[in-house]
Design a protein around this motif. Sequence first.
Motif, PDB file in Angstrom:
ATOM      1  N   PRO A 333       0.807  -1.228   0.000  1.00  0.00           N
ATOM      2  CA  PRO A 333       0.000   0.000   0.000  1.00  0.00           C
ATOM      3  C   PRO A 333       0.833   1.267   0.000  1.00  0.00           C
ATOM      4  O   PRO A 333       0.296   2.358  -0.189  1.00  0.00           O
ATOM      5  CB  PRO A 333      -0.803  -0.124   1.300  1.00  0.00           C
ATOM      6  CG  PRO A 333       0.099  -0.888   2.217  1.00  0.00           C
ATOM      7  CD  PRO A 333       0.819  -1.881   1.334  1.00  0.00           C
ATOM      8  N   TYR A 334       2.153   1.138   0.201  1.00  0.00           N
ATOM      9  CA  TYR A 334       2.991   2.313   0.405  1.00  0.00           C
ATOM     10  C   TYR A 334       3.749   2.786  -0.827  1.00  0.00           C
ATOM     11  O   TYR A 334       4.315   3.855  -0.819  1.00  0.00           O
ATOM     12  CB  TYR A 334       3.992   2.036   1.534  1.00  0.00           C
ATOM     13  CG  TYR A 334       3.341   1.800   2.861  1.00  0.00           C
ATOM     14  CD1 TYR A 334       2.495   2.752   3.424  1.00  0.00           C
ATOM     15  CD2 TYR A 334       3.560   0.631   3.563  1.00  0.00           C
ATOM     16  CE1 TYR A 334       1.884   2.540   4.653  1.00  0.00           C
ATOM     17  CE2 TYR A 334       2.966   0.412   4.802  1.00  0.00           C
ATOM     18  CZ  TYR A 334       2.124   1.368   5.335  1.00  0.00           C
ATOM     19  OH  TYR A 334       1.523   1.149   6.548  1.00  0.00           O
ATOM     20  N   ARG A 335       3.808   1.984  -1.872  1.00  0.00           N
ATOM     21  CA  ARG A 335       4.555   2.424  -3.030  1.00  0.00           C
ATOM     22  C   ARG A 335       4.107   1.678  -4.278  1.00  0.00           C
ATOM     23  O   ARG A 335       4.361   0.497  -4.438  1.00  0.00           O
ATOM     24  CB  ARG A 335       6.055   2.205  -2.830  1.00  0.00           C
ATOM     25  CG  ARG A 335       6.949   2.718  -3.942  1.00  0.00           C
ATOM     26  CD  ARG A 335       7.046   4.230  -3.991  1.00  0.00           C
ATOM     27  NE  ARG A 335       5.990   4.775  -4.830  1.00  0.00           N
ATOM     28  CZ  ARG A 335       5.503   5.997  -4.718  1.00  0.00           C
ATOM     29  NH1 ARG A 335       5.929   6.804  -3.781  1.00  0.00           N
ATOM     30  NH2 ARG A 335       4.569   6.427  -5.537  1.00  0.00           N
ATOM     31  N   GLU A 339       2.740  -6.000  -6.216  1.00  0.00           N
ATOM     32  CA  GLU A 339       2.310  -7.257  -5.597  1.00  0.00           C
ATOM     33  C   GLU A 339       3.413  -7.816  -4.703  1.00  0.00           C
ATOM     34  O   GLU A 339       4.601  -7.738  -5.022  1.00  0.00           O
ATOM     35  CB  GLU A 339       1.931  -8.291  -6.654  1.00  0.00           C
ATOM     36  CG  GLU A 339       1.398  -9.571  -6.025  1.00  0.00           C
ATOM     37  CD  GLU A 339       0.888 -10.605  -7.011  1.00  0.00           C
ATOM     38  OE1 GLU A 339       0.501 -11.708  -6.562  1.00  0.00           O
ATOM     39  OE2 GLU A 339       0.876 -10.308  -8.231  1.00  0.00           O
ATOM     40  N   ILE A 340       3.005  -8.411  -3.609  1.00  0.00           N
ATOM     41  CA  ILE A 340       3.909  -9.052  -2.655  1.00  0.00           C
ATOM     42  C   ILE A 340       3.690 -10.559  -2.735  1.00  0.00           C
ATOM     43  O   ILE A 340       2.575 -11.042  -2.525  1.00  0.00           O
ATOM     44  CB  ILE A 340       3.637  -8.543  -1.225  1.00  0.00           C
ATOM     45  CG1 ILE A 340       3.927  -7.040  -1.133  1.00  0.00           C
ATOM     46  CG2 ILE A 340       4.450  -9.327  -0.208  1.00  0.00           C
ATOM     47  CD1 ILE A 340       3.354  -6.390   0.093  1.00  0.00           C
ATOM     48  N   MET A 370       9.030   1.857   0.003  1.00  0.00           N
ATOM     49  CA  MET A 370       8.158   2.773   0.726  1.00  0.00           C
ATOM     50  C   MET A 370       8.550   4.179   0.290  1.00  0.00           C
ATOM     51  O   MET A 370       9.613   4.369  -0.305  1.00  0.00           O
ATOM     52  CB  MET A 370       8.311   2.608   2.243  1.00  0.00           C
ATOM     53  CG  MET A 370       7.961   1.216   2.763  1.00  0.00           C
ATOM     54  SD  MET A 370       8.278   0.986   4.545  1.00  0.00           S
ATOM     55  CE  MET A 370       6.911   1.921   5.246  1.00  0.00           C
ATOM     56  N   ASP A 371       7.698   5.164   0.559  1.00  0.00           N
ATOM     57  CA  ASP A 371       8.124   6.534   0.331  1.00  0.00           C
ATOM     58  C   ASP A 371       8.396   7.191   1.676  1.00  0.00           C
ATOM     59  O   ASP A 371       8.089   6.646   2.741  1.00  0.00           O
ATOM     60  CB  ASP A 371       7.109   7.324  -0.491  1.00  0.00           C
ATOM     61  CG  ASP A 371       5.711   7.311   0.099  1.00  0.00           C
ATOM     62  OD1 ASP A 371       5.576   7.211   1.339  1.00  0.00           O
ATOM     63  OD2 ASP A 371       4.745   7.421  -0.678  1.00  0.00           O
ATOM     64  N   THR A 387       8.731  -0.797  10.234  1.00  0.00           N
ATOM     65  CA  THR A 387       8.441  -2.169  10.659  1.00  0.00           C
ATOM     66  C   THR A 387       7.719  -2.948   9.565  1.00  0.00           C
ATOM     67  O   THR A 387       7.897  -4.172   9.440  1.00  0.00           O
ATOM     68  CB  THR A 387       7.602  -2.155  11.953  1.00  0.00           C
ATOM     69  OG1 THR A 387       8.308  -1.398  12.945  1.00  0.00           O
ATOM     70  CG2 THR A 387       7.360  -3.556  12.470  1.00  0.00           C
ATOM     71  N   PHE A 388       6.896  -2.268   8.766  1.00  0.00           N
ATOM     72  CA  PHE A 388       6.219  -2.918   7.635  1.00  0.00           C
ATOM     73  C   PHE A 388       7.223  -3.655   6.763  1.00  0.00           C
ATOM     74  O   PHE A 388       7.010  -4.791   6.336  1.00  0.00           O
ATOM     75  CB  PHE A 388       5.472  -1.862   6.827  1.00  0.00           C
ATOM     76  CG  PHE A 388       4.931  -2.346   5.507  1.00  0.00           C
ATOM     77  CD1 PHE A 388       3.765  -3.084   5.453  1.00  0.00           C
ATOM     78  CD2 PHE A 388       5.585  -2.038   4.311  1.00  0.00           C
ATOM     79  CE1 PHE A 388       3.256  -3.513   4.227  1.00  0.00           C
ATOM     80  CE2 PHE A 388       5.084  -2.468   3.092  1.00  0.00           C
ATOM     81  CZ  PHE A 388       3.914  -3.207   3.049  1.00  0.00           C
ATOM     82  N   ARG A 389       8.341  -3.013   6.495  1.00  0.00           N
ATOM     83  CA  ARG A 389       9.394  -3.595   5.655  1.00  0.00           C
ATOM     84  C   ARG A 389      10.003  -4.829   6.328  1.00  0.00           C
ATOM     85  O   ARG A 389      10.267  -5.849   5.680  1.00  0.00           O
ATOM     86  CB  ARG A 389      10.457  -2.521   5.395  1.00  0.00           C
ATOM     87  CG  ARG A 389      11.589  -2.954   4.523  1.00  0.00           C
ATOM     88  CD  ARG A 389      12.552  -1.795   4.294  1.00  0.00           C
ATOM     89  NE  ARG A 389      12.070  -0.852   3.298  1.00  0.00           N
ATOM     90  CZ  ARG A 389      11.945   0.445   3.459  1.00  0.00           C
ATOM     91  NH1 ARG A 389      12.263   1.005   4.624  1.00  0.00           N
ATOM     92  NH2 ARG A 389      11.517   1.226   2.484  1.00  0.00           N
TER      93      ARG A 389
END
Length: 471
Positions: A333-335, A339-340, A370-371, A387-389
């Motif tokens: 959702p951040y960049r 797809e993950i 991420m941005d 932390t998402f990363r």
Amino acid sequence: MTQYTFPTGFFWGAAASGPQTEGDINKPHRSIWDSWFREQPERFFQQIGPQKVCETYDKFREDVALMKQTGFNSFRTSIQWSRLINDLETGEPDADAVRFYNAYFDEMISNGITPMINLYHFDMPEVLQKRYGGFESAHVTELFARFARTAFQLFGHKVKHWITFNEPIVPVEGGYLYDFHYPNKKDGKLAAQVAFNIMLAHAKAVRIFRETVPNGEIGVVLNLTPSYPRSDSDADKKAAWYADLLFNRSFLDPLVKHEFPKELCEILATHDCLPEMQAGDAHLITSSAIDFLGVNYYVPRRVKARESAYTLDYFTPEYYFENYVDPDGRFNPYRDNNEILPQAIYDIATNIRDNYGNIKWYLAEIGIAMDEESEGQPQADGVIDDTFRIRLMEEHLLQLHRAITDGSQCFGVHQWTFIDNWSWINSFKRRYGFWRLNLTTGERQIKRNALWFEKLARSNTLTISTPEGEQ
């Protein structure tokens, strides 16, 4: 807590490149990125070019100290052709560049960080592109070989892990098919010629390496993107087969399996895209053996059978398929909503194990974009919370550990990247670093991912919290 230990001597670190970190100070030549930015700055995000970037040329000692703090035992970067070589025809080096790279590599080695040095990371010298067409020309493969010889002779006694090209298909895609790299041409035949000549330049460099660095190892880094079909239909599976052939096997088979896929040659012939070559060129490529393979992975490729007419007036791989977005997929959702799919790491590893002689390889790039806004500002402890990363990296490393357990010969992981760096026309749109780069001050600010990675690297063990009730 569940622990997953990696093989003894596993490489932990990051990847970067010269043109994305060093800046252009004291370079004897411009690269195509230096010149393209001057010609069309509007093509670059927020009109930020490669002139300053991370200032590694001046700050490498500070940066190596931060690498050590982050737990690195290895680091990949590249030598800029446009910096090292003063006379591009003869391969004569530039004295200041020799001083800089010697000092940079020595600093890594003295801090226990093994340098892995790449020769080409998309940065063709401008004059060679303008004069000869870059890798459109077989002559430039000879000039690349002279550049490689100079680099090996200067640094081969201290650098023992070398890479010829990073993602060699990207200049082909970006420069000759999809208009996101210079020289911004759209020509399928030229694309095939450039791809062949890059492989020829690789093979010439490997041959010289064998003569000059007898105690080292050399490889190539490919971005291997698994192609997943939309469905189990024969048409969708055939579409995925085409995508894999054209994007993965086109380089992987000649450079690792020592053969050009027959089906690839037939496709290129059908579209009048077969490259021109001299007698012995193809044999030089297929007889050139690498010691290891680097693999870059970020996102999967989803494809389906074509449902609409192909309308371009030149050949691209999409003649045989259409791209597809999985409606049930999981996305960042951040960049850019990428797809993950951590499972892809396992699929890549088993493909190398089962179909490419189980060659030893390493994960040369992996990263979660991420941005700056989504990463946020430093928290009370001064650390930027990404932390998402971390959570996503844990998932990918679990799949890698599973592949190693099942016999894949992976010997390391390098995340993209050490410090947020400049990234081609995206500039600083996407952030990947363990450390944030403040574009105004040049300050390096630590992220939580760096603290997590330091523990992982020093222990050589991935520790996962097991939810209550699970074993």
